[in-house]
Design a protein around this motif. Structure first.
Motif, PDB file in Angstrom:
ATOM      1  N   GLY A 163       0.849  -1.107   0.093  1.00  0.00           N
ATOM      2  CA  GLY A 163      -0.297   0.005  -0.051  1.00  0.00           C
ATOM      3  C   GLY A 163       0.782   1.104   0.162  1.00  0.00           C
ATOM      4  O   GLY A 163       1.614   1.437   0.765  1.00  0.00           O
ATOM      5  N   VAL A 164       0.582   1.948  -0.864  1.00  0.00           N
ATOM      6  CA  VAL A 164       1.428   3.379  -1.052  1.00  0.00           C
ATOM      7  C   VAL A 164       0.576   4.651  -0.856  1.00  0.00           C
ATOM      8  O   VAL A 164      -0.554   4.769  -1.390  1.00  0.00           O
ATOM      9  CB  VAL A 164       1.960   3.515  -2.663  1.00  0.00           C
ATOM     10  N   ARG A 188       0.521  -7.023  -5.845  1.00  0.00           N
ATOM     11  CA  ARG A 188      -0.663  -6.400  -5.723  1.00  0.00           C
ATOM     12  C   ARG A 188      -0.587  -5.274  -4.927  1.00  0.00           C
ATOM     13  O   ARG A 188       0.327  -5.024  -3.952  1.00  0.00           O
ATOM     14  CB  ARG A 188      -1.615  -7.227  -4.992  1.00  0.00           C
ATOM     15  N   THR A 189      -0.858  -4.003  -5.548  1.00  0.00           N
ATOM     16  CA  THR A 189      -0.600  -2.551  -4.756  1.00  0.00           C
ATOM     17  C   THR A 189      -1.849  -1.930  -4.686  1.00  0.00           C
ATOM     18  O   THR A 189      -2.992  -2.335  -5.143  1.00  0.00           O
ATOM     19  CB  THR A 189       0.207  -1.813  -5.874  1.00  0.00           C
ATOM     20  N   GLY A 190      -1.797  -1.067  -3.769  1.00  0.00           N
ATOM     21  CA  GLY A 190      -2.901  -0.171  -3.667  1.00  0.00           C
ATOM     22  C   GLY A 190      -2.655   1.396  -3.336  1.00  0.00           C
ATOM     23  O   GLY A 190      -1.437   1.467  -2.841  1.00  0.00           O
ATOM     24  N   ILE A 191      -3.512   2.400  -3.590  1.00  0.00           N
ATOM     25  CA  ILE A 191      -3.311   3.696  -3.111  1.00  0.00           C
ATOM     26  C   ILE A 191      -4.049   3.981  -1.881  1.00  0.00           C
ATOM     27  O   ILE A 191      -5.183   3.539  -1.804  1.00  0.00           O
ATOM     28  CB  ILE A 191      -3.265   4.576  -4.077  1.00  0.00           C
ATOM     29  N   ARG A 192      -3.398   5.039  -0.953  1.00  0.00           N
ATOM     30  CA  ARG A 192      -4.168   5.406   0.021  1.00  0.00           C
ATOM     31  C   ARG A 192      -4.011   6.883  -0.012  1.00  0.00           C
ATOM     32  O   ARG A 192      -3.196   7.637  -0.275  1.00  0.00           O
ATOM     33  CB  ARG A 192      -3.602   4.788   1.476  1.00  0.00           C
ATOM     34  N   LEU A 193      -5.430   7.441   0.614  1.00  0.00           N
ATOM     35  CA  LEU A 193      -5.248   8.743   0.809  1.00  0.00           C
ATOM     36  C   LEU A 193      -6.276   9.284   1.959  1.00  0.00           C
ATOM     37  O   LEU A 193      -7.173   8.512   2.287  1.00  0.00           O
ATOM     38  CB  LEU A 193      -6.142   9.536  -0.259  1.00  0.00           C
TER      39      LEU A 193
END
Length: 411
Positions: free
Chosen positions: A139-140, A175-180
């Motif tokens: 997670g980025v 597997r990736t994801g974005i976080r805000l």
């Protein structure tokens, strides 16, 4: 975390599927067996200086962090305690030199490993090491496009480096994801985040509410008001449905405000009561806020917390006692309430019809705002009318006319 796509789009449909996949990370939130996911802030050092950093991390070496030997001992205990997932976090965990040794050892012990990072350190070589360590998920954190993200994160070029890091992982099948994190400064970046997910083929989007911890406490005034929060959540729900209708496999989640689950249920209830009842059943299994129950945190010094935002309160230290012993010990008065909190949270929570699917929300915000750890969470954006209406149990037993009246009342 609330699985918005799973609930709104019913990407999980049956009790049997939940039971068969109860140990799958994507279904852990609905499992009846609440072993904690452990967020492990393996180092406090970070190369960025984000405005909302819950750990108040700096780019410096920190003394007395857990040694390699101590971390391996902790992993042994987490494995025997059947902890399903370790989320290696920080600071930035990639600044810990033995991070891949720890991840490999944890995986060998049967624990699934995820990585929470700012992404700026993931060049092609680092991505290869992440892939070789078989991290299940990376997670980025990205808080906007270009200069907006760089200002928020305190380093020029942070955005381009984070995007490169995501691409480097994707190319290797990680597997990736974005976080805000939602705030007045970032809420207008939501459309960009969803567009970025589609453009860069990023399968996971995690939107966090602001928690008043670490440097996040200093920007408490940046938190959205209740109207702004509802608008933001409406947009997130809308985009989740849009992705699903277009056949895009995106897993959208929100976190750190368990009013989201109640709000989702109430919105669905207006148009589709039968679907709403199915959603409510899943929300009951999830149980709402899980701090001290289904999520815990070990910090860089070995202190054990109810979650990653509770750095000011520790239940013990893994250098002195095993994590499992600390976690099940309810002689600590705070842990005792967290394990059985119904009827012990004050304010609106004490009369809320949806406590069973919310769990009283975040204690950290209540403590900062009211100097009372057991007060209502000030970030709960549900109206008094919404929290005081009859519960779903009443709805299930009601006549057709009563159900219609109930839905009109909610609407």
């Amino acid at each position: 975390m609330l699985g918005v796509t799973k609930l709104l789009c019913e990407t999980i449909k049956t009790e049997k599927e939940i039971e068969c996949g109860k140990h799958s990370p994507r279904l852990l939130q609905f499992s009846q067996e609440k072993r904690p996911v452990v967020v492990w802030n393996i180092t406090k050092q970070c190369n960025l200086h984000c405005l909302h950093c819950y750990s108040d991390s700096q780019n410096q070496n920190y003394q007395n962090e857990l040694t390699r030997k101590e971390t391996f001992s902790v992993i042994d205990n987490l494995s025997s305690f059947k902890v399903p997932v370790i989320i290696f976090s920080g600071g930035d965990p990639l600044l810990r030199k033995d991070i891949f040794e720890l991840a490999n050892y944890a995986r060998e012990k049967g624990i699934r490993c995820a990585l929470s990072t700012n992404g700026t350190l993931i060049d092609k070589e680092m991505a290869k090491r992440i892939a070789d360590a078989k991290f299940a998920y990376v997670g980025v954190s990205i808080d906007g496009v270009g200069e907006m993200n760089d200002r928020f994160r305190g380093i020029k070029g942070a955005y381009e480096m984070a995007i490169a890091g995501l691409r480097n992982c994707r190319e290797l099948g990680v597997r990736t994801g974005i976080r805000l994190t939602l705030s007045k400064r970032t809420v207008d970046q939501l459309p960009f985040i969803f567009d970025l997910s589609e453009k860069e083929d990023i399968p996971r989007i995690y939107i966090s509410h602001l928690v008043y911890s670490g440097r996040g406490r200093r920007i408490k005034s940046d938190d959205l008001n209740h109207y702004e929060t509802r608008k933001a959540i409406d947009y997130i729900f809308k985009k989740s449905i849009d992705f699903n209708k277009r056949g895009l496999e995106k897993d959208v989640l929100t976190g750190n405000n368990d009013a989201d689950g109640v709000y989702l249920f109430l919105k669905v209830l207006k148009d589709d009561p039968e679907k709403a009842e199915r959603i409510y059943s899943l929300l009951q299994k999830r149980g709402g806020n899980s701090s001290g129950v289904a999520i815990g945190c070990i910090d860089n010094l070995g202190n054990v917390h109810a979650d990653q935002f509770w750095s000011h309160y520790s239940f013990g230290n893994v250098k002195e006692r095993r994590f499992s012993d600390i976690w099940i010990n309810t002689t600590d008065p705070v842990m005792n309430v967290l394990k059985n909190r119904k009827g012990k949270i004050n304010g609106r929570c004490s009369v809320c019809s949806y406590f069973d699917i919310c769990g009283g929300n975040y204690r950290v915000r209540a403590e900062v705002e009211y100097n009372d750890i057991w007060a209502s969470d000030p970030a709960c954006y549900l109206t008094d009318e919404e929290v005081e209406i009859d519960s779903i149990d009443t709805l299930q037993c009601a006549s057709a006319q009563e159900k219609d009246d109930y839905i009109v009342k909610v609407a």
